[in-house]
Design a protein around this motif. Sequence first.
Motif, PDB file in Angstrom:
ATOM      1  N   THR A  98       0.838  -1.214   0.000  1.00  0.00           N
ATOM      2  CA  THR A  98       0.000   0.000   0.000  1.00  0.00           C
ATOM      3  C   THR A  98       0.866   1.255   0.000  1.00  0.00           C
ATOM      4  O   THR A  98       0.566   2.227  -0.677  1.00  0.00           O
ATOM      5  CB  THR A  98      -0.945   0.006   1.224  1.00  0.00           C
ATOM      6  OG1 THR A  98      -0.177  -0.342   2.374  1.00  0.00           O
ATOM      7  CG2 THR A  98      -2.069  -0.999   1.040  1.00  0.00           C
ATOM      8  N   ASP A  99       1.970   1.209   0.752  1.00  0.00           N
ATOM      9  CA  ASP A  99       2.868   2.366   0.803  1.00  0.00           C
ATOM     10  C   ASP A  99       4.045   2.114  -0.138  1.00  0.00           C
ATOM     11  O   ASP A  99       5.014   1.459   0.237  1.00  0.00           O
ATOM     12  CB  ASP A  99       3.350   2.564   2.257  1.00  0.00           C
ATOM     13  CG  ASP A  99       4.474   3.577   2.359  1.00  0.00           C
ATOM     14  OD1 ASP A  99       4.678   4.348   1.396  1.00  0.00           O
ATOM     15  OD2 ASP A  99       5.166   3.594   3.401  1.00  0.00           O
ATOM     16  N   ARG A 100       3.937   2.613  -1.360  1.00  0.00           N
ATOM     17  CA  ARG A 100       5.018   2.394  -2.333  1.00  0.00           C
ATOM     18  C   ARG A 100       6.194   3.335  -2.095  1.00  0.00           C
ATOM     19  O   ARG A 100       7.317   3.051  -2.497  1.00  0.00           O
ATOM     20  CB  ARG A 100       4.488   2.611  -3.764  1.00  0.00           C
ATOM     21  CG  ARG A 100       3.568   1.523  -4.258  1.00  0.00           C
ATOM     22  CD  ARG A 100       2.832   1.942  -5.516  1.00  0.00           C
ATOM     23  NE  ARG A 100       3.692   2.072  -6.685  1.00  0.00           N
ATOM     24  CZ  ARG A 100       3.828   1.150  -7.645  1.00  0.00           C
ATOM     25  NH1 ARG A 100       3.157   0.026  -7.563  1.00  0.00           N
ATOM     26  NH2 ARG A 100       4.610   1.358  -8.683  1.00  0.00           N
ATOM     27  N   ARG A 101       5.910   4.436  -1.441  1.00  0.00           N
ATOM     28  CA  ARG A 101       6.936   5.477  -1.334  1.00  0.00           C
ATOM     29  C   ARG A 101       8.118   5.056  -0.451  1.00  0.00           C
ATOM     30  O   ARG A 101       9.278   5.276  -0.796  1.00  0.00           O
ATOM     31  CB  ARG A 101       6.292   6.764  -0.780  1.00  0.00           C
ATOM     32  CG  ARG A 101       7.072   8.013  -1.135  1.00  0.00           C
ATOM     33  CD  ARG A 101       6.295   9.271  -0.825  1.00  0.00           C
ATOM     34  NE  ARG A 101       5.142   9.457  -1.709  1.00  0.00           N
ATOM     35  CZ  ARG A 101       4.140  10.272  -1.436  1.00  0.00           C
ATOM     36  NH1 ARG A 101       4.131  10.951  -0.319  1.00  0.00           N
ATOM     37  NH2 ARG A 101       3.151  10.401  -2.276  1.00  0.00           N
ATOM     38  N   THR A 102       7.790   4.415   0.682  1.00  0.00           N
ATOM     39  CA  THR A 102       8.853   4.073   1.643  1.00  0.00           C
ATOM     40  C   THR A 102       9.886   3.100   1.075  1.00  0.00           C
ATOM     41  O   THR A 102      11.087   3.366   1.142  1.00  0.00           O
ATOM     42  CB  THR A 102       8.248   3.526   2.962  1.00  0.00           C
ATOM     43  OG1 THR A 102       7.337   4.510   3.438  1.00  0.00           O
ATOM     44  CG2 THR A 102       9.304   3.273   3.996  1.00  0.00           C
ATOM     45  N   PRO A 103       9.459   1.947   0.484  1.00  0.00           N
ATOM     46  CA  PRO A 103      10.485   1.049  -0.053  1.00  0.00           C
ATOM     47  C   PRO A 103      11.337   1.702  -1.140  1.00  0.00           C
ATOM     48  O   PRO A 103      12.544   1.468  -1.212  1.00  0.00           O
ATOM     49  CB  PRO A 103       9.694  -0.135  -0.619  1.00  0.00           C
ATOM     50  CG  PRO A 103       8.261   0.274  -0.633  1.00  0.00           C
ATOM     51  CD  PRO A 103       8.105   1.365   0.370  1.00  0.00           C
ATOM     52  N   VAL A 104      10.713   2.558  -1.955  1.00  0.00           N
ATOM     53  CA  VAL A 104      11.471   3.253  -3.004  1.00  0.00           C
ATOM     54  C   VAL A 104      12.495   4.191  -2.371  1.00  0.00           C
ATOM     55  O   VAL A 104      13.668   4.226  -2.753  1.00  0.00           O
ATOM     56  CB  VAL A 104      10.518   4.041  -3.947  1.00  0.00           C
ATOM     57  CG1 VAL A 104      11.300   4.961  -4.882  1.00  0.00           C
ATOM     58  CG2 VAL A 104       9.659   3.069  -4.754  1.00  0.00           C
ATOM     59  N   ARG A 105      12.045   4.933  -1.355  1.00  0.00           N
ATOM     60  CA  ARG A 105      12.945   5.886  -0.685  1.00  0.00           C
ATOM     61  C   ARG A 105      14.107   5.165  -0.007  1.00  0.00           C
ATOM     62  O   ARG A 105      15.258   5.600  -0.069  1.00  0.00           O
ATOM     63  CB  ARG A 105      12.139   6.702   0.339  1.00  0.00           C
ATOM     64  CG  ARG A 105      12.888   7.942   0.849  1.00  0.00           C
ATOM     65  CD  ARG A 105      12.022   8.766   1.775  1.00  0.00           C
ATOM     66  NE  ARG A 105      11.550   7.971   2.905  1.00  0.00           N
ATOM     67  CZ  ARG A 105      10.303   7.977   3.359  1.00  0.00           C
ATOM     68  NH1 ARG A 105       9.389   8.729   2.795  1.00  0.00           N
ATOM     69  NH2 ARG A 105       9.961   7.237   4.395  1.00  0.00           N
ATOM     70  N   ASP A 106      13.790   4.030   0.647  1.00  0.00           N
ATOM     71  CA  ASP A 106      14.847   3.265   1.335  1.00  0.00           C
ATOM     72  C   ASP A 106      15.915   2.785   0.357  1.00  0.00           C
ATOM     73  O   ASP A 106      17.105   2.807   0.653  1.00  0.00           O
ATOM     74  CB  ASP A 106      14.251   2.040   2.062  1.00  0.00           C
ATOM     75  CG  ASP A 106      13.462   2.452   3.308  1.00  0.00           C
ATOM     76  OD1 ASP A 106      13.525   3.640   3.685  1.00  0.00           O
ATOM     77  OD2 ASP A 106      12.787   1.577   3.900  1.00  0.00           O
ATOM     78  N   PHE A 107      15.465   2.367  -0.828  1.00  0.00           N
ATOM     79  CA  PHE A 107      16.428   1.877  -1.815  1.00  0.00           C
ATOM     80  C   PHE A 107      17.195   3.033  -2.456  1.00  0.00           C
ATOM     81  O   PHE A 107      18.427   3.021  -2.514  1.00  0.00           O
ATOM     82  CB  PHE A 107      15.718   1.055  -2.901  1.00  0.00           C
ATOM     83  CG  PHE A 107      16.668   0.525  -3.939  1.00  0.00           C
ATOM     84  CD1 PHE A 107      17.458  -0.589  -3.670  1.00  0.00           C
ATOM     85  CD2 PHE A 107      16.801   1.150  -5.175  1.00  0.00           C
ATOM     86  CE1 PHE A 107      18.367  -1.070  -4.611  1.00  0.00           C
ATOM     87  CE2 PHE A 107      17.697   0.669  -6.120  1.00  0.00           C
ATOM     88  CZ  PHE A 107      18.481  -0.444  -5.837  1.00  0.00           C
TER      89      PHE A 107
END
Length: 245
Positions: free
Chosen positions: A124-133
């Motif tokens: 649901t939260d796509r932003r966090t995994p993208v930001r972490d990577f």
Amino acid sequence: IIHWVELNEAQRDVYETMRLAMDKKVRDEIARSGVARSQIIILDALLKLRQVCCDLRLVNMPLTAKALRSGSGKLISLMEMLEELLGEGRRILLFSQFTSMLALIEQELQQRGLGYSLLTGDTTDRRTPVRDFQGGKVPLFLISLKAGGTGLNLTAADTVIHFDPWWNPAVENQATDRAYRIGQNNPVFVYKLIAKGTVEEKIQALQQEKAALAGAVLEGGTTGGFKLEQSDIEALFAPLPVSKG
């Protein structure tokens, strides 16, 4: 870069059992309905063989404890690859069509204490995994092919791995292109893990001959011009070559 993988003994046994059953099912269906009307059955049969190539735990059939314990030639090969690549400081996008396969890869990463992000259709939260990577918090990003097709900008990556080959080159390339967005200045290495002698290798060859075939297998449906000919079907359901081991 094609990274060839050998199926382990248990996988070979299950592959052959499954292949014989599916070959008969497909032949019977073709005899009854003709090739054109049998596409759904053929694609379903191919899907099952592809799952055997990935990991026996994806297969929906009773397996011996020994077979389940034996793991997956491809998963073992992937882990060796990841340790080497991460050791070199590479930043990796790893794609699979099967979210159930990503879950098995996750287990292996957790056992080894390796950090990663995950993005599937359920995220649901796509932003966090993208930001972490992108921010360098984790060096590895597991992405399901469907979730990773559009709208992602992952220029921090310098390596892409396709765990299971995707028959439509356009969709595979679209996923790979996540690492090639504007702002990427480095070369990107792309690896495809392909189980030798299996349906994966056969479709890789067919993919080069018939883009339309690849498109239809990708969609799991039929396209107007899509015809799997008898010779294609025989190639796809051919026995494994004899192991030299």
